[in-house]
Design a protein around this motif. Structure first.
Motif, PDB file in Angstrom:
ATOM      1  N   GLY A  37       0.518  -1.359  -0.033  1.00  0.00           N
ATOM      2  CA  GLY A  37      -0.201   0.176   0.229  1.00  0.00           C
ATOM      3  C   GLY A  37       0.098   0.946   0.378  1.00  0.00           C
ATOM      4  N   ARG A  38       1.970   1.196   0.039  1.00  0.00           N
ATOM      5  CA  ARG A  38       2.951   2.301   0.452  1.00  0.00           C
ATOM      6  C   ARG A  38       3.389   3.037  -1.446  1.00  0.00           C
ATOM      7  N   VAL A  39       2.909   1.991  -2.349  1.00  0.00           N
ATOM      8  CA  VAL A  39       3.570   2.263  -3.479  1.00  0.00           C
ATOM      9  C   VAL A  39       2.654   3.626  -4.209  1.00  0.00           C
ATOM     10  N   GLY A  40       2.857   4.137  -4.580  1.00  0.00           N
ATOM     11  CA  GLY A  40       1.999   5.111  -6.096  1.00  0.00           C
ATOM     12  C   GLY A  40       2.511   5.284  -7.698  1.00  0.00           C
ATOM     13  N   PRO A  41       2.085   5.510  -8.193  1.00  0.00           N
ATOM     14  CA  PRO A  41       2.357   5.897  -9.449  1.00  0.00           C
ATOM     15  C   PRO A  41       3.109   7.058  -9.128  1.00  0.00           C
ATOM     16  N   ASP A  42       4.265   6.430 -10.051  1.00  0.00           N
ATOM     17  CA  ASP A  42       5.677   7.401  -9.790  1.00  0.00           C
ATOM     18  C   ASP A  42       5.938   7.428 -11.654  1.00  0.00           C
ATOM     19  N   ARG A  43       6.197   9.349 -11.346  1.00  0.00           N
ATOM     20  CA  ARG A  43       6.256  10.210 -12.116  1.00  0.00           C
ATOM     21  C   ARG A  43       7.410  10.587 -12.792  1.00  0.00           C
ATOM     22  N   SER A  44       8.163   9.947 -12.247  1.00  0.00           N
ATOM     23  CA  SER A  44      10.137  10.498 -12.643  1.00  0.00           C
ATOM     24  C   SER A  44       9.802  10.794 -13.803  1.00  0.00           C
ATOM     25  N   GLU A  45       9.537  10.081 -14.936  1.00  0.00           N
ATOM     26  CA  GLU A  45      10.041   9.905 -16.727  1.00  0.00           C
ATOM     27  C   GLU A  45       9.511  10.604 -17.064  1.00  0.00           C
ATOM     28  N   ARG A  46       8.465  11.254 -17.505  1.00  0.00           N
ATOM     29  CA  ARG A  46       7.649  12.585 -17.172  1.00  0.00           C
ATOM     30  C   ARG A  46       7.423  13.532 -16.374  1.00  0.00           C
ATOM     31  N   ASP A  47       7.981  13.526 -15.291  1.00  0.00           N
ATOM     32  CA  ASP A  47       8.146  15.182 -14.804  1.00  0.00           C
ATOM     33  C   ASP A  47       9.833  15.155 -13.935  1.00  0.00           C
TER      34      ASP A  47
ATOM     35  N   LEU B  46      -0.622  10.450   5.627  1.00  0.00           N
ATOM     36  CA  LEU B  46       0.298   8.818   5.698  1.00  0.00           C
ATOM     37  C   LEU B  46      -1.160   8.178   6.789  1.00  0.00           C
ATOM     38  N   MET B  47      -1.157   8.814   7.329  1.00  0.00           N
ATOM     39  CA  MET B  47      -2.749   7.198   8.084  1.00  0.00           C
ATOM     40  C   MET B  47      -3.406   7.594   7.386  1.00  0.00           C
ATOM     41  N   ASN B  48      -3.799   7.690   6.239  1.00  0.00           N
ATOM     42  CA  ASN B  48      -4.959   8.652   5.764  1.00  0.00           C
ATOM     43  C   ASN B  48      -4.566   8.417   4.170  1.00  0.00           C
ATOM     44  N   ARG B  49      -3.437   7.875   3.757  1.00  0.00           N
ATOM     45  CA  ARG B  49      -2.772   6.857   2.827  1.00  0.00           C
ATOM     46  C   ARG B  49      -3.523   8.062   1.679  1.00  0.00           C
ATOM     47  N   GLN B  50      -2.682   9.369   1.619  1.00  0.00           N
ATOM     48  CA  GLN B  50      -2.761  10.073   0.944  1.00  0.00           C
ATOM     49  C   GLN B  50      -1.356  10.588   0.580  1.00  0.00           C
ATOM     50  N   GLU B  51      -1.128  10.755  -0.436  1.00  0.00           N
ATOM     51  CA  GLU B  51       0.618  11.765  -0.424  1.00  0.00           C
ATOM     52  C   GLU B  51       0.624  13.276   0.293  1.00  0.00           C
ATOM     53  N   THR B  52       1.903  12.897   0.418  1.00  0.00           N
ATOM     54  CA  THR B  52       2.005  14.005   1.710  1.00  0.00           C
ATOM     55  C   THR B  52       2.491  15.409   1.099  1.00  0.00           C
ATOM     56  N   GLY B  53       2.974  15.233  -0.277  1.00  0.00           N
ATOM     57  CA  GLY B  53       3.729  15.960  -1.205  1.00  0.00           C
ATOM     58  C   GLY B  53       5.359  16.502  -1.382  1.00  0.00           C
ATOM     59  N   HIS B  54       6.348  15.486  -0.197  1.00  0.00           N
ATOM     60  CA  HIS B  54       7.447  15.568  -0.272  1.00  0.00           C
ATOM     61  C   HIS B  54       8.059  13.937  -1.465  1.00  0.00           C
ATOM     62  N   ASP B  55       8.828  14.138  -2.079  1.00  0.00           N
ATOM     63  CA  ASP B  55       9.611  12.927  -2.085  1.00  0.00           C
ATOM     64  C   ASP B  55      10.634  12.488  -1.489  1.00  0.00           C
ATOM     65  N   LEU B  56      11.354  13.126  -0.804  1.00  0.00           N
ATOM     66  CA  LEU B  56      12.509  13.621  -0.331  1.00  0.00           C
ATOM     67  C   LEU B  56      12.612  14.064   1.329  1.00  0.00           C
ATOM     68  N   VAL B  57      12.920  13.429   2.555  1.00  0.00           N
ATOM     69  CA  VAL B  57      12.769  14.331   3.440  1.00  0.00           C
ATOM     70  C   VAL B  57      14.436  13.469   4.352  1.00  0.00           C
ATOM     71  N   VAL B  58      14.440  14.429   5.143  1.00  0.00           N
ATOM     72  CA  VAL B  58      16.051  13.905   6.286  1.00  0.00           C
ATOM     73  C   VAL B  58      14.687  14.018   7.625  1.00  0.00           C
ATOM     74  N   VAL B  59      15.208  13.194   8.448  1.00  0.00           N
ATOM     75  CA  VAL B  59      14.438  13.108   9.518  1.00  0.00           C
ATOM     76  C   VAL B  59      15.762  12.248  11.033  1.00  0.00           C
TER      77      VAL B  59
ATOM     78  N   ARG C 151       5.550  10.953  -5.499  1.00  0.00           N
ATOM     79  CA  ARG C 151       5.004  11.417  -7.054  1.00  0.00           C
ATOM     80  C   ARG C 151       6.039  10.865  -7.752  1.00  0.00           C
ATOM     81  N   HIS C 152       7.433  11.027  -7.323  1.00  0.00           N
ATOM     82  CA  HIS C 152       9.242  10.345  -8.090  1.00  0.00           C
ATOM     83  C   HIS C 152      10.127  10.259  -7.219  1.00  0.00           C
ATOM     84  N   LYS C 153       9.641   8.976  -6.976  1.00  0.00           N
ATOM     85  CA  LYS C 153      10.548   7.677  -6.339  1.00  0.00           C
ATOM     86  C   LYS C 153      12.177   7.580  -6.867  1.00  0.00           C
TER      87      LYS C 153
END
Length: 392
Positions: A38-48, A104-117, A303-305
Motif C-alpha cells: 500500500g506504500r507505492v503510488g504511480p511514479d511520475r519520474s520519467e515524465r516529470d 500518511l495515516m489516511n493513505r494520501q500523498e504528503t507532497g514530499h519525495d525525499l525527507v531527512v529525519v 510522486r517521484h520515487k
C-alpha cells in the motif's frame, strides 16, 4: 546537529507507532500501519523530471559568494536534468511528524519525495510502514560506499527504507582551560568541581544512549532496567543541583559564555565551537560514545520515487560526499570521501581528512555504538519517566 529539542506540539507524535495506532482505532479511524503493497503510488519520474526534497536548515553545502546556491544540488540537476525543489522546512522531528502524519495515516500523498529525519524518527516511519523500500539496484554508490557501521540499524535491518544523510557522535564538550583538568569519562561529569556547571540534553532520544554508556551498558541491547538505573542517577544529580539545566541546541551558547564547563554535545557542533575557542575540547568517553545518523527516506505515495533514489545515490558519490562533508563538518557516511579531501590542494580542506570527528579512526570507532531504538511499546512509559526528570 540540527535542532533536536523535544517538542510536544504534535499531540499524537509522542505516542509512538503502537500508541498512535491504538488511539486512532479507538476513534474509529483505520489502523495507521500501511503494508508494503500500500506504500507505492504511480511514479511520475520519467515524465516529470523533478523532486521535492525537504531538509533541516543549514544542512547542505552553499556557495561562498551566494548562499542561495547549493553546488551539489546544482551539479545533480545539470547531470540528470532533474529539478530539485529544495526546502529547509524540518525544524523539529516531532513537529514534522505531526505535519505529515494525517496524510500518511489516511493513505494520501504528503507532497514530499525525499525527507531527512533523525534515525529515531525514521524508526517511527519504518515501524508504521510509512517509508518506501528503495531500489538498491538503482543506487550503486550507496551499495558500494555506505559506512559499514551504519549499514544495518535495528529499526531498519539492511537499510532497506533509509539511507544516512549525515552522521555524528554524541559525546562530551568541555572547557579544558577553565576546568583545569581533562574529562575522559561520563563519570567525570559528576565530580564536585562541576556542580551546577553541567548540562544534559532534554530530548530523550538525544540523551539516553551516552548516559547509559557511562554506566557500562551495551546500548545496542539495553534493557528497561538499564534505563531506569540511569534515570535514578540523573534524578539524584538534578536534586543536588549538580545539573544546571537540560538543553536543546542552545547548549553551545552556555558553553561559549562560560555558564557551564561541561555538557553533552554533538561532534559537528564541537568543530565550530573549537574554531571560535581553542580551549573547548570534545571527547568520546572511555565507556563509549553514541554514533547516530539522520536519514533520507521516501514517504509513501511519493510522486517521484525514482528521481529521489537517483538523488540519494548522487550524494554517495565520494566526490559529492566530500564536498558536502567539507561544508557541514559532520561524520561523513561515505568513508571513501576521506581520500578525496586528503588530495585537495587547499590545506584546510585536506586537513579535514585527518579530523576524527568527520572520519573516525579505528581507535575511535571501537568506542562508538549505534543505540537500539526505543520501541513503540516502551516509548510512552520511558518518555514519562524522562520528561518528569527534565521538567517537560
Amino acid at each position: 546537529m540540527p535542532q533536536l529539542a523535544f517538542s510536544r506540539r504534535a499531540a499524537l507524535a509522542g505516542l509512538g507507532a503502537a500508541g498512535l495506532s491504538a488511539a486512532l482505532a479507538g476513534c474509529g479511524v483505520p489502523p495507521a500501519y500501511v503494508p508494503e503493497e500500500g506504500r507505492v503510488g504511480p511514479d511520475r519520474s520519467e515524465r516529470d523530471r523533478s523532486i521535492a526534497f525537504s531538509n533541516w536548515p543549514l544542512y547542505i553545502d552553499t556557495d561562498e559568494e551566494d548562499e542561495e546556491r547549493r553546488p551539489t544540488l546544482e551539479a545533480f540537476s545539470e547531470r540528470t536534468g532533474i529539478e530539485v525543489r529544495y526546502t529547509e522546512e524540518i525544524n523539529d522531528n516531532d513537529e514534522f511528524f505531526g505535519k505529515v502524519s494525517p496524510a500518511l495515516m489516511n493513505r494520501q500523498e504528503t507532497g514530499h519525495d525525499l525527507v531527512v529525519v533523525s534515525d529515531w524518527m525514521a524508526a517511527r516511519f519504518v515501524h508504521l510502514g510509512w517509508a518506501q523500500e528503495m531500489d538498491r539496484s538503482a543506487q550503486p554508490n550507496v551499495t558500494r560506499h555506505l559506512d559499514p557501521q551504519l549499514r544495518s540499524p535495528a529499526f531498519d535491518e539492511g537499510r532497506l527504507h533509509t539511507v544516512p544523510w549525515q552522521s555524528g557522535i554524541t559525546g562530551i564538550a568541555y572547557n579544558r582551560k577553565a576546568l583545569g583538568r581533562e574529562i575522559r569519562s561520563v563519570q567525570d561529569l559528576w565530580h564536585l568541581d562541576l556542580a551546577g556547571k553541567v548540562t544534559l540534553f532534554s530530548g530523550l532520544d538525544e540523551s539516553f544512549g551516552l548516559l547509559m554508556q557511562g554506566n557500562g551498558v551495551d546500548v545496542t541491547r539495553w534493557t528497561e532496567s538499564d534505563f531506569h538505573r540511569m534515570c535514578d542517577h540523573v534524578e539524584s544529580m538534578v536534586k543536588k543541583k549538580h545539573v544546571r539545566r537540560f538543553t536543546g541546541n542552545d547548549y553551545t551558547s552556555d558553553l561559549s559564555r562560560g555558564d557551564v564547563l561541561a555538557c553533552q554535545a554533538y561532534s559537528g557542533d564541537a568543530i565550530q565551537l573549537q574554531a571560535d575557542n581553542p580551549d573547548i575540547e570534545f571527547v568520546v568517553p572511555e565507556e563509549g560514545g553514541e554514533l547516530w545518523a539522520e536519514s533520507l527516506l521516501v514517504p509513501n505515495l511519493a510522486r517521484h520515487k525514482a528521481n529521489a533514489e537517483a538523488l540519494v545515490d548522487h550524494y554517495y558519490d565520494p566526490e559529492v560526499a566530500a564536498e558536502l562533508a567539507a561544508s557541514v563538518n559532520y561524520v561523513c557516511p561515505v568513508p571513501a570521501a576521506r581520500e578525496v579531501l586528503a588530495g585537495s590542494d587547499d590545506k584546510e580542506t585536506a586537513e579535514l581528512a585527518e579530523n576524527p570527528l568527520i572520519f573516525p579512526d579505528d581507535e575511535m570507532r571501537r568506542r562508538l555504538a549505534v543505540a537500539r531504538d526505543i520501541s513503540s511499546a516502551e516509548r510512552r512509559s520511558l518518555a514519562r519517566r524522562w520528561n518528569a526528570i527534565v521538567g517537560l
